[in-house]
Design an enzyme around this catalytic site. Structure first.
Site, PDB file in Angstrom:
ATOM      1  N   HIS A  64       0.907  -1.495  -0.055  1.00 22.84           N
ATOM      2  CA  HIS A  64       0.039   0.518   0.215  1.00 22.84           C
ATOM      3  C   HIS A  64       0.772   0.812  -0.320  1.00 22.84           C
ATOM      4  O   HIS A  64       0.189   2.339  -0.223  1.00 22.84           O
ATOM      5  CB  HIS A  64      -0.766   0.140   1.369  1.00 22.84           C
ATOM      6  CG  HIS A  64      -0.832  -0.293   2.765  1.00 22.84           C
ATOM      7  ND1 HIS A  64      -0.543  -0.212   2.888  1.00 22.84           N
ATOM      8  CD2 HIS A  64       0.110   1.381   3.207  1.00 22.84           C
ATOM      9  CE1 HIS A  64       0.507  -0.212   4.508  1.00 22.84           C
ATOM     10  NE2 HIS A  64       0.299   1.195   4.447  1.00 22.84           N
ATOM     11  N   ASP A 109       0.080  -7.666   1.668  1.00 19.07           N
ATOM     12  CA  ASP A 109       0.714  -6.490   2.184  1.00 19.07           C
ATOM     13  C   ASP A 109       2.364  -6.100   1.472  1.00 19.07           C
ATOM     14  O   ASP A 109       2.852  -5.705   2.475  1.00 19.07           O
ATOM     15  CB  ASP A 109      -0.658  -5.355   3.192  1.00 19.07           C
ATOM     16  CG  ASP A 109      -0.024  -3.670   3.047  1.00 19.07           C
ATOM     17  OD1 ASP A 109       0.650  -3.559   1.940  1.00 19.07           O
ATOM     18  OD2 ASP A 109       0.050  -3.363   4.023  1.00 19.07           O
ATOM     19  N   SER A 203       4.222   2.922   7.555  1.00 17.12           N
ATOM     20  CA  SER A 203       4.133   1.626   6.925  1.00 17.12           C
ATOM     21  C   SER A 203       5.436   1.583   5.871  1.00 17.12           C
ATOM     22  O   SER A 203       5.792   2.131   6.181  1.00 17.12           O
ATOM     23  CB  SER A 203       2.835   1.827   5.630  1.00 17.12           C
ATOM     24  OG  SER A 203       1.533   2.179   6.712  1.00 17.12           O
TER      25      SER A 203
END
Length: 257
Positions: A64, A109, A203
Site C-alpha cells: 500500500h 501487503d 508503513s
C-alpha cells in the site's frame, strides 16, 4: 476504525520539523544513529513510508506504499542534517503478489523494490538479513520509523523513533478486528496496555523480533497505541520463497495463498 499506516506529509513537513516533542514511532525513544543502517525512508505522491534494505539492490516495504514519483532515501538519520552516507534512489522495478492492487489489510501487503542503482555498504548503510526461522509468539520486537509520534495529531519527527513491542497470538488481533479471517499471512504485535505502536508514516518499516526481520508494518487501530488494539504486520518468513525467487530473476514465482 482502522488505519493504514501511511501518511501524507509534505504539507505539514515544515511545521513538524519546527516542533520539538518529548513524546516518544509512538511511546518510543530516538533511535540510536548506528542501529538502523537498513532502514529507508520512502516518499511518493506527497506521502511517506518506511522500508528495509535487504541487500545492496533491493528494498522490502508494504504494497500500500506504492505510488508515483517514488524516492527512496538510504543512510538517513536526521531529515534536516545531511550526512556523507545519505543516498537517494528511485525504483528500477517493483514486484507485488499478483498485482499492485491485489492485497488486503490481512494478505499480500508486501512490495519488493529493485533500486535503479545498487548502494555500497557504509557506516550508515547495510542490509538486514531475511529471517532464518519463523517468528515466535512472545518475542520482543523492535519497531522504528519516521512516522507520527502522536496518536491524535500528525507530528513528524526529524529522526526515527524506536520502540519495543511484543509478538502476540494472531487470535488476539482477531478478537479486536472481526474482519480478519481465521488464518492469514499476518503477524499481530503490540503492547496490550497501549502506549507503544507504529503509526501513520511508519508503513512498510520493519518489525524485528529477537534480532530477525519478521514483519512489515501494515495497519492497525486508529488512533494508534490504544489499549487492546495491537498492530498488524505482513509476515516476512511466509514470503521468503517469493522474495528469493524474484531476486533470483524468477518472475513466475507466486506468493503463498
Amino acid at each position: 476504525m482502522v488505519l493504514i499506516r501511511v501518511l501524507a506529509n509534505l504539507l505539514i513537513l515544515q511545521l513538524s520539523y519546527a516542533q520539538k516533542s518529548s513524546e516518544l514511532v509512538i511511546g518510543g525513544d530516538e533511535c540510536n544513529i548506528n542501529e538502523h543502517p537498513f532502514l529507508v525512508l520512502v516518499y511518493y505522491d506527497d506521502y511517506q513510508c518506511g522500508g528495509t534494505l535487504i541487500n545492496e539492490e533491493w528494498v522490502l516495504t508494504a504494497a500500500h506504499c506504492n505510488g508515483e514519483n517514488m524516492e527512496i532515501y538510504l543512510g538517513m538519520h536526521s531529515k534536516k542534517v545531511p550526512n556523507k552516507d545519505r543516498r537517494r534512489r528511485v525504483p528500477k522495478e517493483k514486484f507485488f503478489c499478483d498485482s499492485s492492487k491485489n492485497y488486503t489489510k490481512w494478505n499480500k501487503d508486501i512490495m519488493l523494490i529493485r533500486l535503479n542503482r545498487p548502494v555500497r555498504k557504509s557506516a550508515h548503510i547495510a542490509p538486514l538479513s531475511l529471517p532464518s526461522s519463523p517468528p515466535s509468539v512472545g518475542s520482543v520486537c523492535r519497531i522504528m520509523g519516521w512516522g507520527t509520534i502522536s496518536p491524535t495529531k500528525v507530528t513528524l519527527p526529524d529522526v526515527p523513533r524506536c520502540a519495543n513491542i511484543n509478538l502476540l497470538d494472531y487470535e488476539v488481533c482477531r478478537a479486536v478486528y472481526p474482519e480478519l479471517p481465521a488464518t492469514s499471512r499476518t503477524l499481530c504485535a503490540g503492547i496490550l496496555e497501549g502506549g507503544k505502536d507504529s503509526c501513520g508514516g511508519d508503513s512498510g518499516g520493519p518489525l524485528i523480533c529477537n534480532g530477525q526481520f519478521q514483519g512489515i508494518v501494515s495497519w492497525g487501530g486508529d488512533p494508534c497505541a490504544q489499549p487492546h488494539e495491537p498492530g498488524l504486520y505482513t509476515n516476512v518468513f511466509d514470503h521468503l520463497d517469493w522474495i528469493k525467487g524474484i531476486i533470483a530473476g524468477n518472475t513466475d514465482v507466486t506468493c503463498p495463498l
